[in-house]
Design a protein around this motif. Sequence first.
Motif, PDB file in Angstrom:
ATOM      1  N   ARG A 168       0.624  -1.065  -0.044  1.00 43.83           N
ATOM      2  CA  ARG A 168      -0.073  -0.071   0.091  1.00 43.83           C
ATOM      3  C   ARG A 168       0.901   1.378  -0.135  1.00 43.83           C
ATOM      4  O   ARG A 168       1.645   1.272   0.957  1.00 43.83           O
ATOM      5  CB  ARG A 168      -0.882  -0.139   1.296  1.00 43.83           C
ATOM      6  CG  ARG A 168      -1.646   1.115   1.389  1.00 43.83           C
ATOM      7  CD  ARG A 168      -2.813   1.157   2.662  1.00 43.83           C
ATOM      8  NE  ARG A 168      -2.630   0.862   3.566  1.00 43.83           N
ATOM      9  CZ  ARG A 168      -2.135   1.717   4.694  1.00 43.83           C
ATOM     10  NH1 ARG A 168      -2.361   2.978   4.296  1.00 43.83           N
ATOM     11  NH2 ARG A 168      -1.948   1.305   5.809  1.00 43.83           N
ATOM     12  N   PRO A 169       0.630   2.011  -0.861  1.00 39.96           N
ATOM     13  CA  PRO A 169       1.376   3.289  -1.003  1.00 39.96           C
ATOM     14  C   PRO A 169       1.052   4.180   0.227  1.00 39.96           C
ATOM     15  O   PRO A 169      -0.039   4.248   0.795  1.00 39.96           O
ATOM     16  CB  PRO A 169       0.812   4.267  -2.227  1.00 39.96           C
ATOM     17  CG  PRO A 169       0.143   3.056  -3.194  1.00 39.96           C
ATOM     18  CD  PRO A 169      -0.263   2.214  -2.205  1.00 39.96           C
ATOM     19  N   SER A 170       2.438   4.793   0.922  1.00 45.65           N
ATOM     20  CA  SER A 170       1.915   5.476   2.136  1.00 45.65           C
ATOM     21  C   SER A 170       1.338   6.906   2.072  1.00 45.65           C
ATOM     22  O   SER A 170       0.762   7.430   3.036  1.00 45.65           O
ATOM     23  CB  SER A 170       3.423   6.070   2.698  1.00 45.65           C
ATOM     24  OG  SER A 170       3.989   6.976   1.658  1.00 45.65           O
ATOM     25  N   ASN A 171       0.875   7.120   0.793  1.00 46.05           N
ATOM     26  CA  ASN A 171      -0.086   8.489   0.600  1.00 46.05           C
ATOM     27  C   ASN A 171      -1.435   8.196   1.030  1.00 46.05           C
ATOM     28  O   ASN A 171      -2.381   9.190   0.596  1.00 46.05           O
ATOM     29  CB  ASN A 171       0.337   9.312  -0.727  1.00 46.05           C
ATOM     30  CG  ASN A 171       0.510   8.539  -1.638  1.00 46.05           C
ATOM     31  OD1 ASN A 171       0.209   7.221  -1.943  1.00 46.05           O
ATOM     32  ND2 ASN A 171      -0.049   9.183  -2.865  1.00 46.05           N
ATOM     33  N   ILE A 172      -1.997   6.984   0.957  1.00 43.53           N
ATOM     34  CA  ILE A 172      -3.559   6.678   1.265  1.00 43.53           C
ATOM     35  C   ILE A 172      -3.558   5.719   2.430  1.00 43.53           C
ATOM     36  O   ILE A 172      -2.490   5.089   2.848  1.00 43.53           O
ATOM     37  CB  ILE A 172      -3.972   6.261  -0.072  1.00 43.53           C
ATOM     38  CG1 ILE A 172      -3.088   4.670  -0.557  1.00 43.53           C
ATOM     39  CG2 ILE A 172      -3.900   6.887  -1.320  1.00 43.53           C
ATOM     40  CD1 ILE A 172      -3.831   3.818  -1.409  1.00 43.53           C
ATOM     41  N   ASP A 173      -4.642   5.826   3.020  1.00 47.65           N
ATOM     42  CA  ASP A 173      -4.970   4.837   3.914  1.00 47.65           C
ATOM     43  C   ASP A 173      -5.623   3.746   3.705  1.00 47.65           C
ATOM     44  O   ASP A 173      -5.956   3.392   2.488  1.00 47.65           O
ATOM     45  CB  ASP A 173      -5.884   5.664   5.177  1.00 47.65           C
ATOM     46  CG  ASP A 173      -7.265   6.197   4.463  1.00 47.65           C
ATOM     47  OD1 ASP A 173      -7.856   5.554   3.541  1.00 47.65           O
ATOM     48  OD2 ASP A 173      -7.935   7.102   5.066  1.00 47.65           O
ATOM     49  N   ILE A 197      -0.582  -4.551 -11.347  1.00 47.96           N
ATOM     50  CA  ILE A 197      -0.737  -4.168 -10.093  1.00 47.96           C
ATOM     51  C   ILE A 197       0.321  -3.422  -9.468  1.00 47.96           C
ATOM     52  O   ILE A 197      -0.191  -2.201  -8.748  1.00 47.96           O
ATOM     53  CB  ILE A 197      -1.420  -5.413  -8.914  1.00 47.96           C
ATOM     54  CG1 ILE A 197      -1.949  -4.698  -7.554  1.00 47.96           C
ATOM     55  CG2 ILE A 197       0.023  -6.182  -8.648  1.00 47.96           C
ATOM     56  CD1 ILE A 197      -2.977  -5.816  -6.873  1.00 47.96           C
ATOM     57  N   ASP A 198       1.469  -3.484  -9.693  1.00 44.61           N
ATOM     58  CA  ASP A 198       2.611  -3.037  -9.161  1.00 44.61           C
ATOM     59  C   ASP A 198       2.493  -1.643  -9.895  1.00 44.61           C
ATOM     60  O   ASP A 198       3.004  -0.499  -9.245  1.00 44.61           O
ATOM     61  CB  ASP A 198       3.792  -3.549  -9.222  1.00 44.61           C
ATOM     62  CG  ASP A 198       4.058  -4.624  -8.277  1.00 44.61           C
ATOM     63  OD1 ASP A 198       3.447  -4.619  -7.258  1.00 44.61           O
ATOM     64  OD2 ASP A 198       5.038  -5.373  -8.424  1.00 44.61           O
ATOM     65  N   ALA A 199       2.275  -1.337 -11.175  1.00 47.55           N
ATOM     66  CA  ALA A 199       2.299  -0.223 -12.014  1.00 47.55           C
ATOM     67  C   ALA A 199       0.833   0.574 -11.536  1.00 47.55           C
ATOM     68  O   ALA A 199       1.094   1.951 -11.372  1.00 47.55           O
ATOM     69  CB  ALA A 199       1.970  -0.670 -13.522  1.00 47.55           C
ATOM     70  N   LEU A 200      -0.181  -0.050 -11.029  1.00 52.36           N
ATOM     71  CA  LEU A 200      -1.303   0.804 -10.585  1.00 52.36           C
ATOM     72  C   LEU A 200      -0.748   1.456  -9.209  1.00 52.36           C
ATOM     73  O   LEU A 200      -1.150   2.579  -8.966  1.00 52.36           O
ATOM     74  CB  LEU A 200      -2.557  -0.289 -10.115  1.00 52.36           C
ATOM     75  CG  LEU A 200      -3.520   0.425  -9.556  1.00 52.36           C
ATOM     76  CD1 LEU A 200      -4.372   1.512 -10.486  1.00 52.36           C
ATOM     77  CD2 LEU A 200      -4.847  -0.604  -9.229  1.00 52.36           C
ATOM     78  N   ARG A 201      -0.155   0.658  -8.266  1.00 46.64           N
ATOM     79  CA  ARG A 201       0.339   1.121  -7.097  1.00 46.64           C
ATOM     80  C   ARG A 201       1.465   2.369  -7.200  1.00 46.64           C
ATOM     81  O   ARG A 201       1.341   3.313  -6.523  1.00 46.64           O
ATOM     82  CB  ARG A 201       1.197  -0.060  -6.406  1.00 46.64           C
ATOM     83  CG  ARG A 201       1.824   0.391  -5.088  1.00 46.64           C
ATOM     84  CD  ARG A 201       3.081  -0.460  -4.727  1.00 46.64           C
ATOM     85  NE  ARG A 201       4.102  -0.167  -5.890  1.00 46.64           N
ATOM     86  CZ  ARG A 201       4.925  -1.244  -6.007  1.00 46.64           C
ATOM     87  NH1 ARG A 201       4.950  -2.436  -5.301  1.00 46.64           N
ATOM     88  NH2 ARG A 201       5.937  -1.204  -6.933  1.00 46.64           N
ATOM     89  N   ALA A 210       0.926   5.940  -5.853  1.00 48.17           N
ATOM     90  CA  ALA A 210       1.992   6.585  -5.031  1.00 48.17           C
ATOM     91  C   ALA A 210       2.557   7.921  -5.439  1.00 48.17           C
ATOM     92  O   ALA A 210       2.853   8.766  -4.747  1.00 48.17           O
ATOM     93  CB  ALA A 210       3.256   5.531  -4.996  1.00 48.17           C
ATOM     94  N   GLU A 211       2.379   7.816  -6.888  1.00 47.96           N
ATOM     95  CA  GLU A 211       2.745   9.341  -7.452  1.00 47.96           C
ATOM     96  C   GLU A 211       1.871  10.293  -7.544  1.00 47.96           C
ATOM     97  O   GLU A 211       2.068  11.602  -7.835  1.00 47.96           O
ATOM     98  CB  GLU A 211       3.295   8.952  -9.027  1.00 47.96           C
ATOM     99  CG  GLU A 211       4.477   8.184  -9.090  1.00 47.96           C
ATOM    100  CD  GLU A 211       4.672   7.736 -10.475  1.00 47.96           C
ATOM    101  OE1 GLU A 211       3.969   8.166 -11.463  1.00 47.96           O
ATOM    102  OE2 GLU A 211       5.600   6.979 -10.744  1.00 47.96           O
ATOM    103  N   GLY A 212       0.492   9.972  -6.761  1.00 47.62           N
ATOM    104  CA  GLY A 212      -0.496  10.776  -6.734  1.00 47.62           C
ATOM    105  C   GLY A 212      -1.142  11.132  -8.002  1.00 47.62           C
ATOM    106  O   GLY A 212      -1.921  12.064  -8.248  1.00 47.62           O
TER     107      GLY A 212
END
Length: 342
Positions: A123-128, A301-305, A309-311
């Motif tokens: 999970r990217p750190s910029n979302i909950d 799924i990694d590309a989506l992540r 993460a890049e906003g």
Amino acid sequence: MPTPTTQKAWIVERMGHPSKALKFHSDWPVPSEIPTGHVLVKIQAAALNPIGYKLMQVAPNFLAKRPLIAEHDFSGVVEKENDTEFNVGDSVFGFVHVSVALGTKQGTLAEYALVPAISVAKRPSNIDAIEASGLAVAGLSAYQSMFHDAHLEAGQTVFINGGSTSVGLFAIQIAKARGIRVVTSASAKKEELVRKMGADEFIDYTKEPLHKYLTSHPPSPKFHAIIDAYGLSDPSLYTHSPAYLAPGGSFVTTTPAPHNVSLTEIRNLFKTIAAMTWPTWLGGVPREFKIYGLVQNKEDIDALRDLVAEGKVVGVVDSAYEMNDAMKAYEKLLTSRATARF
């Protein structure tokens, strides 16, 4: 703290409306063995997707392998793992593919889920957790339909039908992040939302049938692909597409299924089947018709992540509910005016 042997879970026990098909259990077993390449996730949030209730309503028990845990999207924390890239304690999101659910009876409206690592990303750190819970199924449906099925490239133009659906909203954002021009349709009250997500041009589908509008207002150049995120049963947008879809372009739809039980919808479905199978040398539509099917793909799924993460891509959360209130969430989702998440 040791992993419990039982858990709370919503179980699909029979075919029908969610209110009749689902039953809440407080003693459903937690998987004790972790196969190679799998993770056991302690679920923090799960998301509802139309595929969940549609399967409940149309798939008989012998095909759906019931009873099994409901739903497919999740976010959570890795509880256990066996020969994967993940560590215990990692925050993750992902999905349980329908084919996996049929074999393992796993789902996400529960406290734990056993999932192949190929369907999981950090999970990217910029979302909950709530924001992450609805990323996988809708986000990957948008990503794969555009790049695996339609083969879109930077500089091209895509028409996204149903831009305010969960798949449509992801498709708009992902396309813009990849340098693709986006034309989309929705009702007038959703125009602000789809433009906020990045749509370059908006069409109000309530004013005039889309195929008539696009035929009388053809884009220049023609669309390189049409992504039907709504899942039209009426084939008109496809059958008239030579007027606005470039030669070699593809029409990709999520699920061209009836949206209610009516003679009109059933008739439209048969018309769609005829349109997509009738050969061009007998007068069929000279454009490729594809029905999208979600696949497990670690790179995707990694590309989506990474986009999240890049906003460049964000999820849209309509409502959040406690686990015990699952029926309220289904009621909201069944209005077709929500993206309901736990």
